[in-house]
Write a protein that holds these residues in place. Structure first.
Motif, mmCIF file in Angstrom:
data_model
loop_
_atom_site.group_PDB
_atom_site.id
_atom_site.type_symbol
_atom_site.label_atom_id
_atom_site.label_comp_id
_atom_site.label_asym_id
_atom_site.label_seq_id
_atom_site.Cartn_x
_atom_site.Cartn_y
_atom_site.Cartn_z
ATOM 1 N N LEU A 132 7.123 3.750 17.263
ATOM 2 C CA LEU A 132 6.423 4.979 17.652
ATOM 3 C C LEU A 132 6.429 5.056 19.177
ATOM 4 C CD1 LEU A 132 4.763 7.485 17.008
ATOM 5 C CD2 LEU A 132 2.729 6.007 16.811
ATOM 6 N N LEU A 133 7.188 6.011 19.687
ATOM 7 C CA LEU A 133 7.358 6.171 21.133
ATOM 8 C C LEU A 133 6.683 7.450 21.604
ATOM 9 C CD1 LEU A 133 11.115 5.129 21.457
ATOM 10 C CD2 LEU A 133 9.082 3.684 21.636
ATOM 11 N N ASP A 134 6.610 7.596 22.926
ATOM 12 C CA ASP A 134 5.825 8.660 23.528
ATOM 13 C C ASP A 134 6.413 8.972 24.899
ATOM 14 O OD1 ASP A 134 3.671 9.673 25.322
ATOM 15 O OD2 ASP A 134 2.359 9.360 23.604
ATOM 16 N N ALA A 135 6.602 10.254 25.188
ATOM 17 C CA ALA A 135 7.188 10.642 26.475
ATOM 18 C C ALA A 135 6.361 10.103 27.644
ATOM 19 C CB ALA A 135 7.290 12.163 26.559
ATOM 20 N N PHE A 136 5.042 10.208 27.552
ATOM 21 C CA PHE A 136 4.167 9.719 28.610
ATOM 22 C C PHE A 136 4.315 8.208 28.796
ATOM 23 C CE2 PHE A 136 0.141 7.609 29.613
ATOM 24 C CZ PHE A 136 -0.192 8.174 30.839
ATOM 25 N N HIS A 137 4.337 7.469 27.693
ATOM 26 C CA HIS A 137 4.389 6.012 27.780
ATOM 27 C C HIS A 137 5.764 5.501 28.237
ATOM 28 C CE1 HIS A 137 0.386 5.026 26.585
ATOM 29 N NE2 HIS A 137 0.470 5.738 25.480
ATOM 30 N N ILE A 138 6.805 6.257 27.965
ATOM 31 C CA ILE A 138 8.119 5.892 28.506
ATOM 32 C C ILE A 138 8.057 5.891 30.026
ATOM 33 C CG2 ILE A 138 10.513 6.665 28.782
ATOM 34 C CD1 ILE A 138 10.429 7.616 25.872
ATOM 35 N N TYR A 139 7.416 6.914 30.581
ATOM 36 C CA TYR A 139 7.257 7.006 32.041
ATOM 37 C C TYR A 139 6.273 5.960 32.564
ATOM 38 C CZ TYR A 139 6.029 9.023 36.593
ATOM 39 O OH TYR A 139 5.785 9.217 37.932
ATOM 40 N N LYS A 140 5.135 5.851 31.919
ATOM 41 C CA LYS A 140 4.086 4.941 32.367
ATOM 42 C C LYS A 140 4.560 3.487 32.356
ATOM 43 C CE LYS A 140 -0.154 3.502 33.310
ATOM 44 N NZ LYS A 140 -0.728 3.678 34.657
ATOM 45 N N THR A 170 0.799 -1.227 0.000
ATOM 46 C CA THR A 170 0.000 0.000 0.000
ATOM 47 C C THR A 170 0.832 1.278 0.000
ATOM 48 O OG1 THR A 170 -0.097 -0.025 2.423
ATOM 49 C CG2 THR A 170 -1.870 -1.156 1.231
ATOM 50 N N GLY A 171 2.096 1.170 0.404
ATOM 51 C CA GLY A 171 2.923 2.363 0.522
ATOM 52 C C GLY A 171 2.729 3.106 1.829
ATOM 53 N N VAL A 172 2.111 2.443 2.811
ATOM 54 C CA VAL A 172 1.881 3.042 4.122
ATOM 55 C C VAL A 172 2.551 2.162 5.177
ATOM 56 C CG1 VAL A 172 0.161 3.748 5.825
ATOM 57 C CG2 VAL A 172 -0.293 4.068 3.381
ATOM 58 N N THR A 173 3.475 2.723 5.924
ATOM 59 C CA THR A 173 4.263 1.942 6.876
ATOM 60 C C THR A 173 3.612 1.900 8.251
ATOM 61 O OG1 THR A 173 6.327 2.540 5.756
ATOM 62 C CG2 THR A 173 6.503 1.740 8.023
ATOM 63 N N PRO A 174 3.370 0.688 8.787
ATOM 64 C CA PRO A 174 2.881 0.591 10.166
ATOM 65 C C PRO A 174 4.038 0.761 11.148
ATOM 66 C CG PRO A 174 3.104 -1.603 9.229
ATOM 67 C CD PRO A 174 3.482 -0.629 8.144
ATOM 68 N N MET A 175 3.878 1.689 12.075
ATOM 69 C CA MET A 175 4.901 1.930 13.098
ATOM 70 C C MET A 175 4.483 1.214 14.375
ATOM 71 S SD MET A 175 5.802 5.965 12.566
ATOM 72 C CE MET A 175 4.152 6.539 12.973
ATOM 73 N N ILE A 176 5.310 0.302 14.848
ATOM 74 C CA ILE A 176 4.941 -0.441 16.046
ATOM 75 C C ILE A 176 4.998 0.491 17.249
ATOM 76 C CG2 ILE A 176 7.274 -1.356 16.446
ATOM 77 C CD1 ILE A 176 5.722 -3.979 17.301
ATOM 78 N N GLU A 177 3.857 0.594 17.935
ATOM 79 C CA GLU A 177 3.704 1.617 18.972
ATOM 80 C C GLU A 177 3.779 1.016 20.374
ATOM 81 O OE1 GLU A 177 0.785 5.364 20.157
ATOM 82 O OE2 GLU A 177 0.091 3.882 18.701
ATOM 83 N N MET A 178 4.527 1.677 21.230
ATOM 84 C CA MET A 178 4.656 1.273 22.618
ATOM 85 C C MET A 178 3.554 1.925 23.458
ATOM 86 S SD MET A 178 7.875 1.947 25.188
ATOM 87 C CE MET A 178 7.401 3.642 25.547
ATOM 88 N N TRP A 179 2.872 1.083 24.253
ATOM 89 C CA TRP A 179 1.873 1.581 25.202
ATOM 90 C C TRP A 179 2.315 1.205 26.609
ATOM 91 C CZ3 TRP A 179 -3.747 0.240 23.145
ATOM 92 C CH2 TRP A 179 -4.078 1.140 22.109
#
Length: 319
Positions: free
Chosen positions: A215-223, A179-188
């Protein structure tokens, strides 16, 4: 000679050009290095994006959200799949969306979706893969080339073996190839599965796929209890989008929740340290404001978006 002064004119022209060159050089030399560096960094280090979660509570609708983001000064956004789908079901088209975003001067960098691609139940997973392919095809039509791939549907126990998750991530990466759309594996950080940097990094690297992204997130790094010492191991090429936000003091990771997120710089998150680690000298990193704050939802959406952008710029100053 027909033009006795031609030699002098040529000489004068050369002298003028030399003088101009010297003046330009002198101007550059007199420009403070800090000013040039700041200009370069503001243009190339980060791209500021608005995740529509930040103004989701105002229930503006898909197009209005885009308009608010553009009016606030954002040139990049992350959309939510459900809002996009509602727009299409109500008669909108991907062709119209493409014209609208071009007119607004914004780019849809990523889409937030919740297809259950990772779950153990085979029937659910098969339906999720069909859903994901359909969503990716629609996103490609509006020029969006990334989609979040969180552990949706697999946030509780039992734990899924990381090698199994890797195989399933590889499968959706292959859909991305089509499709040309990349799925980014996201950390929760609130999930039992994929809650730590080390886990998403393992899956991305073991997928052995050149397009794998995290796909990372400042909140989820802490959580999720990840150490910032783990972040440099992710590598520059694996991060194209990073969710920025902040969180208040005195709330332990086990107790903190999504609505506790606040604007960057309004909490205790080590954002400058994080951004210093993830910045990529080769290309700008898209930092996207993602909060779910109920007090912000009670305010004017444009005010929230403008405030968020100003806070992001303040946090990135000097990085």
């Amino acid at each position: 000679m027909l033009f006795p002064n031609m030699g002098n004119l040529s000489l004068n022209r050369r002298q003028a050009l030399q003088t101009l060159g010297l003046a330009t050089g002198a101007s550059l030399l007199n420009t403070p290095l800090s000013a040039m560096t700041t200009a370069k960094k503001s243009n190339f280090t980060f791209k500021y994006s608005l995740n529509m979660s930040t103004i989701r509570g105002q229930k503006l609708g898909f197009i209005k959200e885009l308009e608010v983001a553009a009016k606030a000064g954002f040139t990049s956004v992350e959309i939510w799949i459900d809002t996009f789908q509602t727009y299409l079901k109500n008669g909108g088209t991907t062709t119209e969306v493409k014209k609208i975003i071009e007119g607004l001067g914004i780019k849809i960098e990523n889409a937030i979706g919740f297809a259950k691609w990772m779950v153990d139940d085979e029937a659910t997973r098969k339906a999720a893969l069909n859903q994901l392919q359909h969503e990716m095809e629609q996103l490609a039509q509006i020029g969006c080339h990334r989609i979040a791939a969180p552990p949706s549907g697999a946030t509780g126990l039992p734990l899924i073996d990381l090698n199994v998750i890797t195989d399933r991530y590889r499968t959706i990466l292959q859909i991305g190839n089509q499709t040309g759309v990349t799925p980014m594996i996201e950390m929760w950080g609130s999930s039992q599965n994929l809650k730590k940097i080390s886990q998403v990094l393992y899956v991305a690297t073991e997928s052995e796929h050149k397009n794998a992204l995290v796909l990372l997130d400042a909140f989820h790094i802490y959580k999720g209890g990840s150490s910032l010492d783990s972040l440099p191991f992710v590598g520059k090429t694996a991060i194209e989008v990073f969710h920025v936000n902040d969180y208040p003091a005195a709330i332990a990771p086990a107790k903190i929740s999504e609505p506790d997120r606040v604007y960057p710089g309004d909490g205790i998150a080590p954002l400058k340290q994080i951004l210093q680690i993830i910045k990529n000298p080769e290309k700008p990193v898209i930092i996207s404001l993602e909060v779910f704050n109920q007090s912000y939802y009670a305010q004017d959406a444009l005010l929230v978006a403008k405030t968020g952008l100003a806070k992001m710029k303040a946090v990135t100053e000097g990085i």
